[in-house]
Design a protein around this motif. Sequence first.
Motif, PDB file in Angstrom:
ATOM      1  N   ASP A  40      21.755  65.153  36.916  1.00 34.31           N
ATOM      2  CA  ASP A  40      22.756  66.020  37.552  1.00 34.31           C
ATOM      3  C   ASP A  40      22.705  65.784  39.055  1.00 34.31           C
ATOM      4  N   TYR A  41      23.057  64.566  39.456  1.00 35.70           N
ATOM      5  CA  TYR A  41      22.861  64.138  40.840  1.00 35.70           C
ATOM      6  C   TYR A  41      23.647  64.972  41.846  1.00 35.70           C
ATOM      7  N   ASN A  42      24.791  65.500  41.440  1.00 33.00           N
ATOM      8  CA  ASN A  42      25.609  66.284  42.371  1.00 33.00           C
ATOM      9  C   ASN A  42      24.927  67.565  42.825  1.00 33.00           C
ATOM     10  N   ASN A  43      23.963  68.033  42.059  1.00 28.34           N
ATOM     11  CA  ASN A  43      23.282  69.275  42.410  1.00 28.34           C
ATOM     12  C   ASN A  43      21.915  69.049  43.051  1.00 28.34           C
ATOM     13  N   TYR A  44      21.632  67.832  43.436  1.00 26.60           N
ATOM     14  CA  TYR A  44      20.381  67.537  44.127  1.00 26.60           C
ATOM     15  C   TYR A  44      20.375  68.172  45.522  1.00 26.60           C
ATOM     16  N   LYS A  45      19.192  68.474  46.012  1.00 26.03           N
ATOM     17  CA  LYS A  45      19.048  68.986  47.381  1.00 26.03           C
ATOM     18  C   LYS A  45      19.581  67.970  48.382  1.00 26.03           C
ATOM     19  N   HIS A  46      19.260  66.699  48.170  1.00 27.70           N
ATOM     20  CA  HIS A  46      19.769  65.614  49.021  1.00 27.70           C
ATOM     21  C   HIS A  46      20.425  64.563  48.130  1.00 27.70           C
ATOM     22  N   HIS A  47      21.617  64.133  48.494  1.00 25.77           N
ATOM     23  CA  HIS A  47      22.334  63.127  47.709  1.00 25.77           C
ATOM     24  C   HIS A  47      21.955  61.740  48.228  1.00 25.77           C
ATOM     25  N   THR A  48      20.709  61.368  48.017  1.00 24.28           N
ATOM     26  CA  THR A  48      20.200  60.106  48.540  1.00 24.28           C
ATOM     27  C   THR A  48      19.300  59.426  47.519  1.00 24.28           C
ATOM     28  N   ASP A  49      19.248  58.099  47.610  1.00 26.14           N
ATOM     29  CA  ASP A  49      18.403  57.316  46.700  1.00 26.14           C
ATOM     30  C   ASP A  49      16.928  57.669  46.857  1.00 26.14           C
ATOM     31  N   SER A  50      16.477  57.777  48.098  1.00 31.85           N
ATOM     32  CA  SER A  50      15.056  58.010  48.328  1.00 31.85           C
ATOM     33  C   SER A  50      14.631  59.370  47.790  1.00 31.85           C
ATOM     34  N   PHE A 107      32.238  51.966  65.495  1.00 34.89           N
ATOM     35  CA  PHE A 107      32.051  52.547  64.164  1.00 34.89           C
ATOM     36  C   PHE A 107      30.672  52.167  63.654  1.00 34.89           C
ATOM     37  N   CYS A 108      30.217  52.901  62.638  1.00 33.97           N
ATOM     38  CA  CYS A 108      28.928  52.609  62.015  1.00 33.97           C
ATOM     39  C   CYS A 108      28.970  53.146  60.591  1.00 33.97           C
ATOM     40  N   PHE A 109      27.887  52.928  59.858  1.00 28.74           N
ATOM     41  CA  PHE A 109      27.822  53.301  58.453  1.00 28.74           C
ATOM     42  C   PHE A 109      26.610  54.200  58.214  1.00 28.74           C
ATOM     43  N   ALA A 110      26.807  55.271  57.450  1.00 30.98           N
ATOM     44  CA  ALA A 110      25.706  56.170  57.095  1.00 30.98           C
ATOM     45  C   ALA A 110      25.802  56.459  55.604  1.00 30.98           C
ATOM     46  N   THR A 111      24.797  56.046  54.852  1.00 33.72           N
ATOM     47  CA  THR A 111      24.877  56.141  53.395  1.00 33.72           C
ATOM     48  C   THR A 111      23.582  56.646  52.781  1.00 33.72           C
ATOM     49  N   GLY A 112      23.736  57.408  51.709  1.00 29.44           N
ATOM     50  CA  GLY A 112      22.573  57.862  50.958  1.00 29.44           C
ATOM     51  C   GLY A 112      21.954  56.776  50.111  1.00 29.44           C
ATOM     52  N   THR A 136      20.549  54.313  56.476  1.00 29.82           N
ATOM     53  CA  THR A 136      20.424  54.583  55.041  1.00 29.82           C
ATOM     54  C   THR A 136      19.304  55.579  54.754  1.00 29.82           C
ATOM     55  N   SER A 137      19.149  55.896  53.481  1.00 28.17           N
ATOM     56  CA  SER A 137      18.081  56.813  53.082  1.00 28.17           C
ATOM     57  C   SER A 137      16.729  56.103  52.983  1.00 28.17           C
ATOM     58  N   LYS A 138      16.652  54.863  53.399  1.00 28.28           N
ATOM     59  CA  LYS A 138      15.361  54.162  53.412  1.00 28.28           C
ATOM     60  C   LYS A 138      14.413  54.837  54.402  1.00 28.28           C
ATOM     61  N   THR A 139      14.998  55.412  55.464  1.00 30.65           N
ATOM     62  CA  THR A 139      14.180  56.032  56.503  1.00 30.65           C
ATOM     63  C   THR A 139      14.326  57.548  56.552  1.00 30.65           C
ATOM     64  N   HIS A 140      15.401  58.093  55.948  1.00 30.12           N
ATOM     65  CA  HIS A 140      15.627  59.537  55.986  1.00 30.12           C
ATOM     66  C   HIS A 140      16.139  60.019  54.628  1.00 30.12           C
ATOM     67  N   GLU A 141      15.458  60.985  54.041  1.00 30.37           N
ATOM     68  CA  GLU A 141      15.932  61.552  52.778  1.00 30.37           C
ATOM     69  C   GLU A 141      17.187  62.392  52.974  1.00 30.37           C
ATOM     70  N   SER A 142      17.266  63.092  54.085  1.00 33.21           N
ATOM     71  CA  SER A 142      18.388  64.001  54.314  1.00 33.21           C
ATOM     72  C   SER A 142      19.557  63.261  54.933  1.00 33.21           C
ATOM     73  N   ARG A 143      20.766  63.720  54.617  1.00 29.81           N
ATOM     74  CA  ARG A 143      21.973  63.118  55.187  1.00 29.81           C
ATOM     75  C   ARG A 143      22.022  63.328  56.695  1.00 29.81           C
ATOM     76  N   GLU A 144      21.596  64.503  57.143  1.00 27.57           N
ATOM     77  CA  GLU A 144      21.586  64.736  58.589  1.00 27.57           C
ATOM     78  C   GLU A 144      20.709  63.708  59.297  1.00 27.57           C
ATOM     79  N   THR A 178      27.292  68.081  56.213  1.00 36.66           N
ATOM     80  CA  THR A 178      26.490  67.387  57.223  1.00 36.66           C
ATOM     81  C   THR A 178      27.218  67.347  58.550  1.00 36.66           C
ATOM     82  N   ALA A 179      28.511  67.026  58.522  1.00 35.25           N
ATOM     83  CA  ALA A 179      29.301  66.999  59.753  1.00 35.25           C
ATOM     84  C   ALA A 179      29.308  68.375  60.410  1.00 35.25           C
ATOM     85  N   GLN A 180      29.462  69.416  59.615  1.00 32.90           N
ATOM     86  CA  GLN A 180      29.450  70.774  60.163  1.00 32.90           C
ATOM     87  C   GLN A 180      28.089  71.106  60.759  1.00 32.90           C
ATOM     88  N   ASN A 181      27.020  70.733  60.083  1.00 28.13           N
ATOM     89  CA  ASN A 181      25.672  71.019  60.579  1.00 28.13           C
ATOM     90  C   ASN A 181      25.387  70.308  61.893  1.00 28.13           C
TER      91      ASN A 181
END
Length: 217
Positions: A40-50, A107-112, A136-144, A178-181
């Motif tokens: 149930d990936y949509n309900n994860y605390k963080h939507h990231t691979d790590s 521009f840049c890219f930010a991905t889970g 990417t989430s290689k270095t950060h679990e959270s989207r922020e 994340t944008a709002q935060n």
Amino acid sequence: MKDTLYIFDIDGTLTDSVPMYLISVTKAMQALEIVDIDTDYNNYKHHTDSYALRYNYERNFNNSVPKDLLDKFEDNLISAMNDFDPVKEISGAKELIDRLRGDNIPFCFATGALPKPALQKLNQCDIWCDERLLATSKTHESREGFVKDAIERAKSFYDKTYFENIVSLGDGLWDLKTAQNLSLDFVGIGEKNKGKLIDNGATQCYPNLVEFIKELF
């Protein structure tokens, strides 16, 4: 626009890859002998691979993730993705990135996702990316965390100390939150989550990037 930074989510925003990629995430964990997987990936605390790896590893083995396991998981993701047809772009994605690049608009890219799968998806869609602009989430679990990383990477790449305006583009509610935060402007892409985005405060939503291009240029 040269004082504005555009931050792009990848899955569902630039590449039509969400269903395939979620299956690949599950298979990549199974290859690591993680058998009890919460899909149930949509309900994860963080939507990231790590985070997906750590969360499921800890609930299976009641232990911390070994240091080298994230790299193995990343390689397993590539193997799982290769069982699928190449992904296709979200309409207008390649054109938008090419036009921003051609006009020297930052521009840049930010991905889970993790770096190798992210680059593979972009390459399959012939979307230009310099890895120095990929957070990417290689270095950060959270989207922020990785969105902040993306901003710092863009500052370095474009030799800027700040951007007057920063716009985050994404397709998911987590992108908006994340944008709002982080007090960033937000542009929603796609029809699937449009209602949820608007209900949660999004004021700019486009069915695809072709329509966004018309507005931007």
